[in-house]
Design an enzyme around this catalytic site. Structure first.
Site, PDB file in Angstrom:
ATOM      1  N   ASP A   1       5.574 -12.637   6.607  1.00  0.00           N
ATOM      2  CA  ASP A   1       4.688 -12.301   7.719  1.00  0.00           C
ATOM      3  C   ASP A   1       3.330 -12.980   7.590  1.00  0.00           C
ATOM      4  OD1 ASP A   1       5.921 -10.676   9.689  1.00  0.00           O
ATOM      5  OD2 ASP A   1       6.230  -9.187   8.132  1.00  0.00           O
TER       6      ASP A   1
ATOM      7  N   CYS B   1       6.471 -10.392  -2.400  1.00  0.00           N
ATOM      8  CA  CYS B   1       7.872 -10.033  -2.158  1.00  0.00           C
ATOM      9  C   CYS B   1       8.445 -10.796  -0.978  1.00  0.00           C
ATOM     10  CB  CYS B   1       8.017  -8.527  -1.969  1.00  0.00           C
ATOM     11  SG  CYS B   1       7.028  -7.891  -0.613  1.00  0.00           S
TER      12      CYS B   1
ATOM     13  N   HIS C   1      21.583 -13.816   9.728  1.00  0.00           N
ATOM     14  CA  HIS C   1      22.502 -13.084   8.862  1.00  0.00           C
ATOM     15  C   HIS C   1      23.558 -14.018   8.312  1.00  0.00           C
ATOM     16  CE1 HIS C   1      21.672  -8.654  10.038  1.00  0.00           C
ATOM     17  NE2 HIS C   1      20.889  -9.114   9.082  1.00  0.00           N
TER      18      HIS C   1
ATOM     19  N   GLU D   1      -0.017  -8.838   4.581  1.00  0.00           N
ATOM     20  CA  GLU D   1       0.823  -9.647   5.467  1.00  0.00           C
ATOM     21  C   GLU D   1       0.039 -10.235   6.623  1.00  0.00           C
ATOM     22  OE1 GLU D   1       5.011  -7.864   5.658  1.00  0.00           O
ATOM     23  OE2 GLU D   1       3.732  -6.127   6.011  1.00  0.00           O
TER      24      GLU D   1
ATOM     25  N   ARG E   1       9.067   0.601   0.143  1.00  0.00           N
ATOM     26  CA  ARG E   1       8.155   0.324   1.250  1.00  0.00           C
ATOM     27  C   ARG E   1       8.429   1.315   2.373  1.00  0.00           C
ATOM     28  NH1 ARG E   1       8.275  -5.350   4.205  1.00  0.00           N
ATOM     29  NH2 ARG E   1      10.121  -4.493   5.207  1.00  0.00           N
TER      30      ARG E   1
END
Ligand code: PEP
Ligand code: MG
Length: 850
Positions: A732, A779, A461, A708, A604
């Site tokens: 992923d 994405c 973060h 993914e 999603r």
């Protein structure tokens, strides 16, 4: 099988069911037991009474520890304990009632062992309550002696009954993280476990004791166990100790590789001279020049304000518990965001809290009459000082951890003692061990012009926030960063993750020049961002933004995004403490559609699991959550999560999309399912969508899936038959193709989405989709990298969705390219042997480095 009866240690006398008439009578009775056992001379009894006159020996929770004056130690013949159990209680001091009178005769510092046990015991109220009324002396004896040498026992013993020898093969020695893992394993075993290095012995359940062994790579140790299931304990500790070796070696190699990377030239700005350079991982791009400022805590003065032991003990107890909870939450949060490795830092810090030596020291100081905050601070400083004084850098770092934890506890004891961060008045490059996201979010970009953290990963973060704030940043720069001198002039390159120290005047000038050119380029890109991303030969690539809430939409559109290519809905769950209702979700999706005003929105469905754990859902713990019930697998098992979401989406489509736009291709709202591995999953999800759509009389919506998992990429042609579009989650896909946990900081440099294996899977996906005339988006993070975006377009990707800030530079790069050249580049990239070779192709692209 009967549990073995513990043998009472010598010089531990216990009298059950005592009912002394007064506190003085209790002390005298306990003293007589010590006299009878030969531990003390008779005059020590008076000394114990005198002590009570100058200090209250009530330790807390009904336990008192009468003992004599220091000057009378010569009356102590042998260390020992006398325990008077007073089930009815005896008033001790100011309303405090004692139930266990533990009289101590202590030679040298054996009282520390005893106090350690007692201080641990007073935190276990259930056990204490049982000891007040037990009719078995053994129970009291066990509480006072287990895991610790019996009072009066000789110093460091030899090995315990079963043992094995091991040579430390952790390249950086036994530092806090592996040591915390040893301790955790040991604490789960009932047997005593100890680690011996030469003549030094440490209890394997005590983190500080283990660290004080100062074990370095190559040191030989003997690990031994004795007691309940000692063979099992030894097997478990052996597995824990040796099981960490591979990870420790890999971590050291990653650090060495980072140092090696620091030596060679990189794409972007390079110094002409040879300044000292520290390398980490690029976390937020940009070149910045300024003085170093190493973040330190502002000093707080802890005044000694004595208070009754009971309230002091209670406050310490509460502060320790609160800090433990705080660190546990921090570790859980970090594990979710950054993975186990980084979370280990806080788990290791958490292990320092129940350290008996530390608590004992603090309690002793309180028993001596010092205030709780003062006593705690002193205890921490003494212990940390001892660790630092050993001249071992590993232990010095632990001292820093201990002080850090100490500060947290101090702030819990007295919030006015909370230490803040200092910042200079001039703009600086801020150096910190790590920054809490809340700290990063609070940074002022006019004062902090660059950020470098010793820990953390590019997906943290902190890194994300730095990018949002536009502050160039590097992470995982290692502890060397923290040793830098304040005010050292430096150049930080947040793209390549390098920090150049004391650069020459010529390098400073060239860095300034390079920055100015980059700024001019960015401004030019910004001016052009309203234009579509069309290559020079007229091939359009759709550009979306990854945006999770309606407030972010205007910024994304302003950056040049044509719509939202990925709305991660799990954040609706992660950011709040409860599950949003169908109506809550409906309101959010409506607001997104309104904010986009007819532009495309791909929502999603929930991708919970893996690193995105939602505590309030109480999902079962999994050994390998990334390989477990995640994404679509969870949705199919949890209709209570899937149904309200699909209903909310179809209702939003029905109510929020104008009728003419709500039919077929080009409808603004699409639904996408994460972590798809098989055709039956797609069929099942589609059936749910069809049913719910019919129930709500809602329009049909395009249904897409995320690619993914390698299996989905390989079977793209079969999957394409059953869905309307694909969006490749390269974060992923890289993780699963390369078998590298995306949260693993050490392996982060190797988890490159431009690895040829990943590119080939993307190519397969595009081929499979083309066979059924489906479009393909990307994405994952690589879509926002201008060079990566060009490769993806060359591989046949139709849409790219990225962080809004990346839009302008990706569009600019695509506009400057020819589709034919990009296809050739992509084919060449797939044929490379490794990711580095792929990245080296960047120079072929318009002669510009990526
Ligand atoms: C991805 O995996 O690339 C992706 C976009 O999904 P997330 O990062 O949310 O797992
Ligand atoms: Mg993903």
């Amino acid at each position: 099988m009967l549990a073995p009866t513990p043998i009472l240690p010598p010089r531990l006398l216990i009298q059950l069911g005592a009912a002394p008439a007064s506190k003085e009578a209790a002390i005298r009775a306990a003293a007589q037991l010590l006299v009878a056992s030969g531990c003390i001379d008779a005059p020590y009894e008076a000394s114990m009474l005198r002590r009570e006159g100058v200090a209250n020996t009530y330790l807390g929770h009904g336990v008192v520890i009468p003992h004599g004056m220091v000057d009378d130690r010569h009356h102590v013949r042998a260390s020992g304990l006398a325990v008077l159990q007073v089930p009815g209680g005896i008033e001790w001091h100011d309303g405090q009632v004692a139930h266990l009178v533990v009289a101590i005769a202590a030679q040298s510092d054996t009282h520390i062992t005893i106090l350690r046990r007692l201080t641990r015991l007073i935190q276990d109220e259930v056990r204490l309550a049982a000891l007040r009324i037990t009719t078995r002396k053994e129970e009291i004896a066990a509480a006072l002696t287990e895991d610790a040498p019996a009072p009066g026992a000789a110093g460091p013993a030899g090995d315990l009954r079963q043992r094995f020898d091991w040579t430390v093969d952790y390249p950086t020695g036994l530092h806090a993280r592996p040591a915390a893992h040893w301790v955790e394993t040991a604490r789960n075993c009932p047997a005593r476990i100890q680690v011996r290095h030469g003549a030094e012995v440490a209890d394997a359940k005590n983190l500080i004791a283990l660290l004080q062994l100062g074990l370095r790579c190559g040191d030989g140790v003997t690990i031994s166990a004795e007691g309940d299931d000692e063979a099992g304990a030894l097997a478990r500790i052996c597995a824990a100790v040796t099981g960490l070796s591979a990870g420790e070696k890999a971590a050291a190699k990653a650090a060495a590789d980072a140092a090696a990377r620091a030596a060679g030239p990189v794409a972007g700005w390079n110094p002409a001279d040879t300044p000292r350079v520290l390398a980490g991982l690029g976390a937020s791009p940009g070149l910045t020049i300024g003085p170093i400022h190493v973040l330190s805590q502002t000093e707080v003065t802890v005044r000694d304000e004595p208070e009754p032991l009971t309230s002091g003990g209670d406050r310490l107890h509460a502060a320790l518990a609160a800090t433990e909870g705080q660190l546990r939450a921090l570790a859980d949060d970090t594990e979710r965001r950054l993975g186990k490795t980084d979370a280990g830092i806080f788990r290791a810090q958490g292990e320092l809290i129940p350290d008996t030596d530390l608590i004992t020291l603090a309690c002793q100081l309180m028993v001596e009459g010092h205030g709780v905050a003062f006593a705690w601070n002193q205890a921490v400083e003494r212990m940390a000082g001892r660790l630092s004084a050993l001249g071992n850098p590993v232990l010095a770092a632990r001292a820093a951890d201990l002080r850090d934890v100490g500060r947290r506890v101090l702030a819990q004891i007295d919030p006015s003692l909370k230490s803040g961060h200092d910042l200079p008045d001039v703009p600086c490059i801020l150096i910190a061990p790590d920054l809490a996201p809340s700290d990063t979010a609070g940074l002022d970009p006019t004062r902090v012009i660059g950020l470098a953290t010793a820990q953390g990963g590019p997906t943290s973060h902190t890194a994300i926030l730095a990018r949002t704030l536009g502050i160039p940043a590097l992470v995982a720069g290692g502890p060397a960063l923290l040793a830098l001198e304040n005010h050292t002039p430096a150049i930080l390159d947040g793209g390549t993750g390098r920090l150049y120290l004391d650069p020459s005047a010529a390098d400073l000038a060239s860095a300034r020049d390079w920055s100015a050119r980059q700024r001019a380029k960015a401004e030019e890109e910004a001016r052009a961002r309203a234009l579509p991303a069309r290559t020079r030969d007229g091939h359009a690539v759709a550009i979306g933004a990854n945006v999770n809430n309606p407030e972010q939409v205007p910024f994304a559109l302003d950056q040049g995004a044509e719509g939202v290519g990925l709305m991660r809905t799990e954040f609706l769950f992660l950011e709040r403490g409860d599950t949003p209702t169908e109506d809550d979700q409906y309101a959010t999706y409506r607001a997104m559609l309104d904010a986009l005003a007819g532009r495309p929105l791909i929502v999603r469905a929930l991708d919970i699991g893996g690193d995105k754990q939602v505590a309030h859902l109480h999902l079962p713990r999994e050994e390998n959550p990334f390989l477990g019930v995640r994404g679509a697998r969870l949705l199919l098992r949890r209709p209570d999560l899937m149904e309200p979401q699909l209903r909310a989406l179809y209702r939003a489509a029905r109510d929020g999309i104008p009728a003419d736009a709500a039919t077929g291709k080009g409808a603004p709202l699409s639904i996408m399912f994460p972590m798809i591995t098989s055709v039956p999953e797609v069929l099942a999800l589609r059936a749910h969508c069809d049913r719910i759509r019919a129930e709500l009389d809602a329009p049909e919506l395009p249904l897409g899936i995320m690619i993914e998992v390698p299996a989905a990429a390989i079977q793209a042609d079969a999957l394409a038959r059953h869905c309307d579009f694909f969006s490749i989650g390269t974060n992923d896909l890289t993780q699963y193709a390369l078998a590298i946990d995306r949260q693993n900081t050490e392996l982060a440099p190797e988890a490159d989405s431009l690895h040829p294996a990943v590119l080939r899977l993307i190519h397969l996906t595009c081929e499979g989709a083309a066979r059924h005339k489906r479009w393909v988006g990307v994405c994952g993070g690589i879509a926002g990298d201008p060079f990566g975006a060009c490769l993806l377009a060359g591989l046949g990707v139709d849409e790219l969705s990225m962080t809004p800030r990346d839009v302008a530079s990706v569009e600019a790069r695509l506009r400057a390219s020819e589709m034919g050249a990009l296809r050739a580049l992509a084919a060449r990239a797939c044929a490379q042997e490794d990711a580095a070779a792929v990245r080296a192709l960047a120079v072929l692209l318009d002669g510009e480095p990526a």
